[in-house]
Design an enzyme around this catalytic site. Structure first.
Site, PDB file in Angstrom:
ATOM      1  N   GLN A 126      42.541  26.527  53.716  1.00  0.00           N
ATOM      2  CA  GLN A 126      42.624  25.889  52.399  1.00  0.00           C
ATOM      3  C   GLN A 126      41.222  25.783  51.814  1.00  0.00           C
ATOM      4  O   GLN A 126      40.323  25.252  52.466  1.00  0.00           O
ATOM      5  CB  GLN A 126      43.221  24.492  52.552  1.00  0.00           C
ATOM      6  N   GLY A 127      41.060  26.292  50.603  1.00  0.00           N
ATOM      7  CA  GLY A 127      39.765  26.204  49.930  1.00  0.00           C
ATOM      8  C   GLY A 127      39.881  25.342  48.690  1.00  0.00           C
ATOM      9  O   GLY A 127      40.026  25.852  47.579  1.00  0.00           O
ATOM     10  N   SER A 129      38.056  21.807  48.639  1.00  0.00           N
ATOM     11  CA  SER A 129      36.827  21.007  48.521  1.00  0.00           C
ATOM     12  C   SER A 129      35.610  21.873  48.216  1.00  0.00           C
ATOM     13  O   SER A 129      35.530  23.025  48.644  1.00  0.00           O
ATOM     14  CB  SER A 129      36.560  20.249  49.815  1.00  0.00           C
ATOM     15  N   SER A 161      38.873  24.481  56.752  1.00  0.00           N
ATOM     16  CA  SER A 161      39.180  24.574  58.181  1.00  0.00           C
ATOM     17  C   SER A 161      39.660  25.973  58.544  1.00  0.00           C
ATOM     18  O   SER A 161      40.540  26.523  57.876  1.00  0.00           O
ATOM     19  CB  SER A 161      40.254  23.562  58.563  1.00  0.00           C
ATOM     20  N   GLU A 244      54.913  16.895  52.285  1.00  0.00           N
ATOM     21  CA  GLU A 244      54.298  16.416  53.507  1.00  0.00           C
ATOM     22  C   GLU A 244      55.138  15.429  54.316  1.00  0.00           C
ATOM     23  O   GLU A 244      54.789  15.070  55.421  1.00  0.00           O
ATOM     24  CB  GLU A 244      52.924  15.812  53.205  1.00  0.00           C
ATOM     25  N   GLU A 357      39.429   5.282  52.237  1.00  0.00           N
ATOM     26  CA  GLU A 357      39.195   4.475  51.032  1.00  0.00           C
ATOM     27  C   GLU A 357      40.087   4.968  49.895  1.00  0.00           C
ATOM     28  O   GLU A 357      40.674   4.173  49.155  1.00  0.00           O
ATOM     29  CB  GLU A 357      37.712   4.554  50.628  1.00  0.00           C
TER      30      GLU A 357
HETATM   31  C1  FAD Z   1      37.767  17.929  59.729  1.00  0.00           C
HETATM   32  C2  FAD Z   1      37.872  18.189  58.269  1.00  0.00           C
HETATM   33  C3  FAD Z   1      38.632  19.235  57.828  1.00  0.00           C
HETATM   34  C4  FAD Z   1      38.721  19.515  56.472  1.00  0.00           C
HETATM   35  N1  FAD Z   1      39.435  20.606  56.096  1.00  0.00           N
HETATM   36  C5  FAD Z   1      39.460  20.937  54.781  1.00  0.00           C
HETATM   37  C6  FAD Z   1      40.111  22.122  54.357  1.00  0.00           C
HETATM   38  O1  FAD Z   1      40.689  22.841  55.178  1.00  0.00           O
HETATM   39  N2  FAD Z   1      40.102  22.437  53.064  1.00  0.00           N
HETATM   40  C7  FAD Z   1      39.480  21.657  52.132  1.00  0.00           C
HETATM   41  O2  FAD Z   1      39.518  21.996  50.969  1.00  0.00           O
HETATM   42  N3  FAD Z   1      38.835  20.519  52.486  1.00  0.00           N
HETATM   43  C8  FAD Z   1      38.805  20.156  53.790  1.00  0.00           C
HETATM   44  N4  FAD Z   1      38.136  19.016  54.181  1.00  0.00           N
HETATM   45  C9  FAD Z   1      37.421  18.251  53.172  1.00  0.00           C
HETATM   46  C10 FAD Z   1      38.017  16.886  52.871  1.00  0.00           C
HETATM   47  O3  FAD Z   1      39.151  17.016  52.088  1.00  0.00           O
HETATM   48  C11 FAD Z   1      36.916  16.049  52.212  1.00  0.00           C
HETATM   49  O4  FAD Z   1      35.921  15.842  53.180  1.00  0.00           O
HETATM   50  C12 FAD Z   1      37.420  14.737  51.716  1.00  0.00           C
HETATM   51  O5  FAD Z   1      38.289  14.884  50.639  1.00  0.00           O
HETATM   52  C13 FAD Z   1      36.258  13.818  51.289  1.00  0.00           C
HETATM   53  O6  FAD Z   1      35.378  14.459  50.424  1.00  0.00           O
HETATM   54  P1  FAD Z   1      33.810  14.455  50.722  1.00  0.00           P
HETATM   55  O7  FAD Z   1      33.611  14.914  52.105  1.00  0.00           O
HETATM   56  O8  FAD Z   1      33.144  15.180  49.650  1.00  0.00           O
HETATM   57  O9  FAD Z   1      33.384  12.923  50.685  1.00  0.00           O
HETATM   58  P2  FAD Z   1      33.111  12.073  49.361  1.00  0.00           P
HETATM   59  O10 FAD Z   1      34.229  12.230  48.407  1.00  0.00           O
HETATM   60  O11 FAD Z   1      31.738  12.342  48.867  1.00  0.00           O
HETATM   61  O12 FAD Z   1      33.165  10.611  49.957  1.00  0.00           O
HETATM   62  C14 FAD Z   1      32.045   9.982  50.591  1.00  0.00           C
HETATM   63  C15 FAD Z   1      32.416   8.515  50.804  1.00  0.00           C
HETATM   64  O13 FAD Z   1      32.629   7.896  49.522  1.00  0.00           O
HETATM   65  C16 FAD Z   1      33.905   7.298  49.487  1.00  0.00           C
HETATM   66  N5  FAD Z   1      34.462   7.393  48.142  1.00  0.00           N
HETATM   67  C17 FAD Z   1      34.508   8.471  47.320  1.00  0.00           C
HETATM   68  N6  FAD Z   1      35.177   8.179  46.204  1.00  0.00           N
HETATM   69  C18 FAD Z   1      35.569   6.896  46.309  1.00  0.00           C
HETATM   70  C19 FAD Z   1      36.342   6.004  45.498  1.00  0.00           C
HETATM   71  N7  FAD Z   1      36.842   6.374  44.315  1.00  0.00           N
HETATM   72  N8  FAD Z   1      36.555   4.768  45.965  1.00  0.00           N
HETATM   73  C20 FAD Z   1      36.054   4.367  47.170  1.00  0.00           C
HETATM   74  N9  FAD Z   1      35.351   5.152  47.974  1.00  0.00           N
HETATM   75  C21 FAD Z   1      35.114   6.401  47.552  1.00  0.00           C
HETATM   76  C22 FAD Z   1      34.732   8.089  50.486  1.00  0.00           C
HETATM   77  O14 FAD Z   1      35.838   7.327  50.933  1.00  0.00           O
HETATM   78  C23 FAD Z   1      33.719   8.337  51.578  1.00  0.00           C
HETATM   79  O15 FAD Z   1      33.622   7.220  52.407  1.00  0.00           O
HETATM   80  C24 FAD Z   1      38.036  18.711  55.532  1.00  0.00           C
HETATM   81  C25 FAD Z   1      37.282  17.634  55.980  1.00  0.00           C
HETATM   82  C26 FAD Z   1      37.183  17.367  57.336  1.00  0.00           C
HETATM   83  C27 FAD Z   1      36.358  16.218  57.783  1.00  0.00           C
END
Ligand code: FAD
Lengths: 376, 328
Positions: A126-127, A129, A161, A244, A357
């Site tokens: 999945q692409g 993020s 992933s 889901e 969150e």
């Molecule tokens: C193991 C793993 C597998 C993954 N696999 C995939 C994948 O296959 N495909 C894909 O597309 N993505 C994937 N992801 C990405 C995942 O969807 C994102 O990491 C996730 O949505 C969070 O985005 P971010 O990492 O940019 O964190 P951010 O959005 O930057 O968040 C950082 C912190 O800020 C907090 N925050 C942000 N916005 C708010 C808000 N409005 N209110 C309160 N707190 C907030 C968050 O809760 C977090 O604590 C994967 C992530 C992991 C860890």
């Protein structure tokens, strides 16, 4: 309300149990890379050959069209038999890409991809993020410029992933120039071998590479690979969110009930001790997560967003169970081992697929009806 | 047959009827008078104390499932544990062959209060007018007569609802001990009431968060408050799903009934206390005051937790034991 099985369902359960007993591979899954791909595909092919793949998929598309009851029975037997994790590199294809194609794909897309997925012949990733678009997915910037009967993709995805061992990617990009937020996006099938794609695996804190960064440099994808219509990608992405309720994510939730028994076995706490108290609480919560899994799968009509309640309960409980394991292991946890590996992996539970969150915001706003917070 | 967790029509009807009875007879503000004693007549007339007794014993023939949901509704209204005690007492009386007594209890003619007796403390809750009590001890539940009971009024936690201390626990004798089935029902229904408390606290908190304004906005738009509310909702969902699991297991005499009920009893007091605590926090100063209802949930949660008591949960076999470890 009842939890009583017809004789055919009991037979189904026993049949599943016997099959798993005879077929679950003795060797544990390799942690990463091509060996993990081969292992997962081989396992899926074996499931398929005996009619155990695509459980929730409709029969018209080669699935088993199992009732919710049978899904639960199968998954319970699956986790109790300690079968390979359902969250492996076949997860996206079986639980996300496949159902999306079934709901929104063209005939050609369906006939080409669905059998390949079910038979264990293709891996999807999945692409969604991007470096600048995580929780705020709608701010994504990777573009797809329409050029004749192609779109030309430029930009970057991250945390995808299994991207480095995948054949296809469900790619969410901005196809309408100047569009903002969730407008003007498209959901595209991206062949991972296309020229212009560069993939860099990223090692995670558990020391293994499951996810990757993907760079797109003038990648030409035929328009016919768009799923659900040009500029309609947000709706396509949202369609699958509703699916889901009855996916392999259930196995993870049910698995906690098995894991906690293994942890109790490891700890063997004397009655009345602090350890016994902690383990009792964890065990009770694992039972409740199982009950919530049943409820989410079986109660009609489905209540929207209830998925967030069980998902978050699961994620936080999984983390606490593994933290407790590490407490119990003491200095033994300083060396690599199955509990320690899973402990480190468990940190992703409250990040991947929507952070804790964000889930709490959804529960508060969508279920409890509290005022929405400011949005971009 | 296959699994189905959709609430049936009968259950929906019972709860609907119970709700109007509760609204009419047991509004929360009745507890603003700390000397208030809950009358049992409306519940007795409703048949609440014999809901799940078989019809041939004069019961209504419903199951533990309907009964559990009824008690969740009672819990929301912070019913005195007298209602629990009466339900359990009618069972114990029947079990021990005292049909007449069971009838008198179920009809409300004989009032039965609840009590706890641990090593150092022996309490009766709202004992005024009670001829008997169902006392939770460390090794089970006993139905005892109060004729010779030597007791004195005590001040309840935070000057709460009427409480008496038994001066000499021997003065009530051993009475009749509840069997395993009734003990399980005690855990199920007391947990159901704790769920009701947790729900009521959640709803009051969410209401307040949506209306109380500070900094020009409802406090519910602040994430810290939102997340407290989300935690309350998660707790309620966990307990309520587990309540269904346990109630069905008890109703159907499933093998895992003991496990499911013990899991529920472990979870329910924790969540009720959590929600009561968060509800106070979300209300700020008014939450800490005795003039609002908020603090009542906390005290009720403590009371019910003690009436529930503890079990050795880890000694019970799990239905999800890894197959490799199940003896053939
Ligand atoms: C193991 C793993 C597998 C993954 N696999 C995939 C994948 O296959 N495909 C894909 O597309 N993505 C994937 N992801 C990405 C995942 O969807 C994102 O990491 C996730 O949505 C969070 O985005 P971010 O990492 O940019 O964190 P951010 O959005 O930057 O968040 C950082 C912190 O800020 C907090 N925050 C942000 N916005 C708010 C808000 N409005 N209110 C309160 N707190 C907030 C968050 O809760 C977090 O604590 C994967 C992530 C992991 C860890």
């Amino acid at each position: 309300m009842m939890l009583e099985l017809a004789p055919e369902d009991v037979a189904f359960r026993l049949n599943a149990r016997d099959w798993l007993k005879a077929n679950v591979p003795a060797a544990p899954a390799p942690h990463e890379g091509h060996p993990s791909r081969e292992y997962a595909l081989e396992w899926l092919a074996r499931l398929h050959a005996s009619g155990w793949s695509g459980l929730a998929w409709p029969a018209d598309y080669g699935g088993q069209g199992l009732s919710p009851t049978r899904m639960i029975l199968w998954y319970e037997e699956y986790v109790r038999a300690r079968a390979p994790s359902a969250l492996d590199c076949t997860f996206v294809a079986l639980n996300h890409a496949g159902p999306t194609l079934i709901a929104c794909g063209t005939e050609r897309q369906k006939t080409f991809h669905l059998p390949r997925i079910l038979e264990g012949r293709s891996i999807w990733c999945q692409g969604f993020s991007e470096p600048g678009a995580g929780s705020d997915l709608a701010s994504l910037k990777t573009t797809g410029r329409v050029d004749g009967d192609h779109i030309v993709v430029n930009g970057q995805k991250i945390w995808s992933s299994f991207a480095h061992i995948a054949d296809y990617q469900e790619l969410l990009i901005r196809t309408e120039p100047g569009s903002a937020r969730n407008k003007g996006l498209s959901w595209v099938i991206c062949d991972m071998t296309l020229p212009g794609i560069t993939i860099r695996p990223i090692c995670n804190m558990a020391g293994v590479s499951h996810f990757a960064e993907v760079f797109y440099d003038d990648v030409r994808i035929p328009l016919s690979e768009i799923v659900g219509g040009l500029h309609n990608g947000w709706n396509t992405a949202m369609t699958t969110l509703g699916i889901e309720r009855r996916t392999a994510a259930m196995t993870l939730q049910l698995e906690l009930s098995v894991k906690i028994e293994e942890l109790i076995d490891l700890a063997r706490p004397a009655p009345g001790t602090a350890a016994a108290e902690i383990l009792s609480d964890l065990r009770a919560e694992a039972a409740a997560v199982r009950a919530m899994t049943y409820r989410t799968a079986l109660r009609e009509p489905a209540t929207p967003f209830d998925g967030s309640l069980v998902r978050l309960s699961y994620a936080e409980l999984a983390q606490r169970i593994h933290r407790t394991a590490v407490d119990i292991l003491g200095a033994g946890a300083l060396a690599e081992g199955p509990w320690v590996h899973d402990y480190l992996e468990s940190y992703s539970e409250t990040i991947a697929g929507g952070t804790a969150e964000i889930q709490r915001n959804i529960i508060a706003e969508r279920i409890l009806g509290l005022p929405r917070e400011a949005r971009a | 047959m296959s699994y189905d967790l959709t609430p049936g029509e009968e259950l929906t009807h019972i709860l609907y009827a119970a709700q109007s009875l509760l609204d009419a007879n047991y509004p929360l503000d009745r507890l603003r008078d700390s000397a208030h004693v809950d009358g049992m007549a409306p519940l007795a007339d409703f048949g609440a104390f014999l809901l799940s007794l078989p019809e041939e014993s004069g019961g209504a023939g419903f199951s533990a499932l309907e009964e559990a949901h009824l008690h969740a509704a009672l819990g929301r209204h912070l019913l005195a544990p007298t209602a629990l005690a009466s339900t359990l007492a009618a069972r114990i009386a029947l079990e021990t062959g005292r049909d007449g007594l069971a009838q008198a209890i179920a009809s409300g003619e004989t009032r039965v209060c609840a009590g706890v007796s641990t090593r150092n403390d022996h309490f009766l809750f709202e004992p005024d007018g009670a001829a008997m009590a169902v006392i939770r001890t460390d090794d089970g539940l006993n139905l005892v007569g109060l004729k010779d009971a030597e007791m004195e009024p005590a001040t309840a936690m935070g000057h709460g609802r009427p409480l008496s201390r038994l001066k000499d626990v021997r003065s009530v004798g051993n009475g009749f001990k509840a069997d395993e089935e009734t003990a399980r029902l005690h855990a199920l229904l007391t947990s159901a009431q704790l769920l009701g408390v947790a729900r009521a606290a959640r709803d009051l908190a969410v209401d307040y968060a949506g209306t109380r304004e500070q900094f020009g906005r409802p406090i519910g738009s602040f994430q810290a408050i939102k997340h407290h509310c989300a935690n309350m909702a998660i707790g309620v969902e966990m307990v309520s799903a587990q309540l269904d699991m346990a109630a069905i297991a008890v109703r159907d005499g499933r093998e895992d009934a003991a496990f499911q009920t013990a899991a529920l009893a472990r979870l329910a007091p924790r969540v009720a206390l959590q929600n009561a605590r968060l509800c106070i926090q979300i209300h700020g100063g008014i939450g800490f005051s005795a003039e609002a209802d908020v603090q009542l949930f906390l005290k009720q949660a403590h009371l019910l937790r003690n009436y529930l008591g503890a079990t050795d949960f880890l000694s019970l076999p799990s239905p999800m034991f890894p197959l490799a470890k199940v003896p053939a």
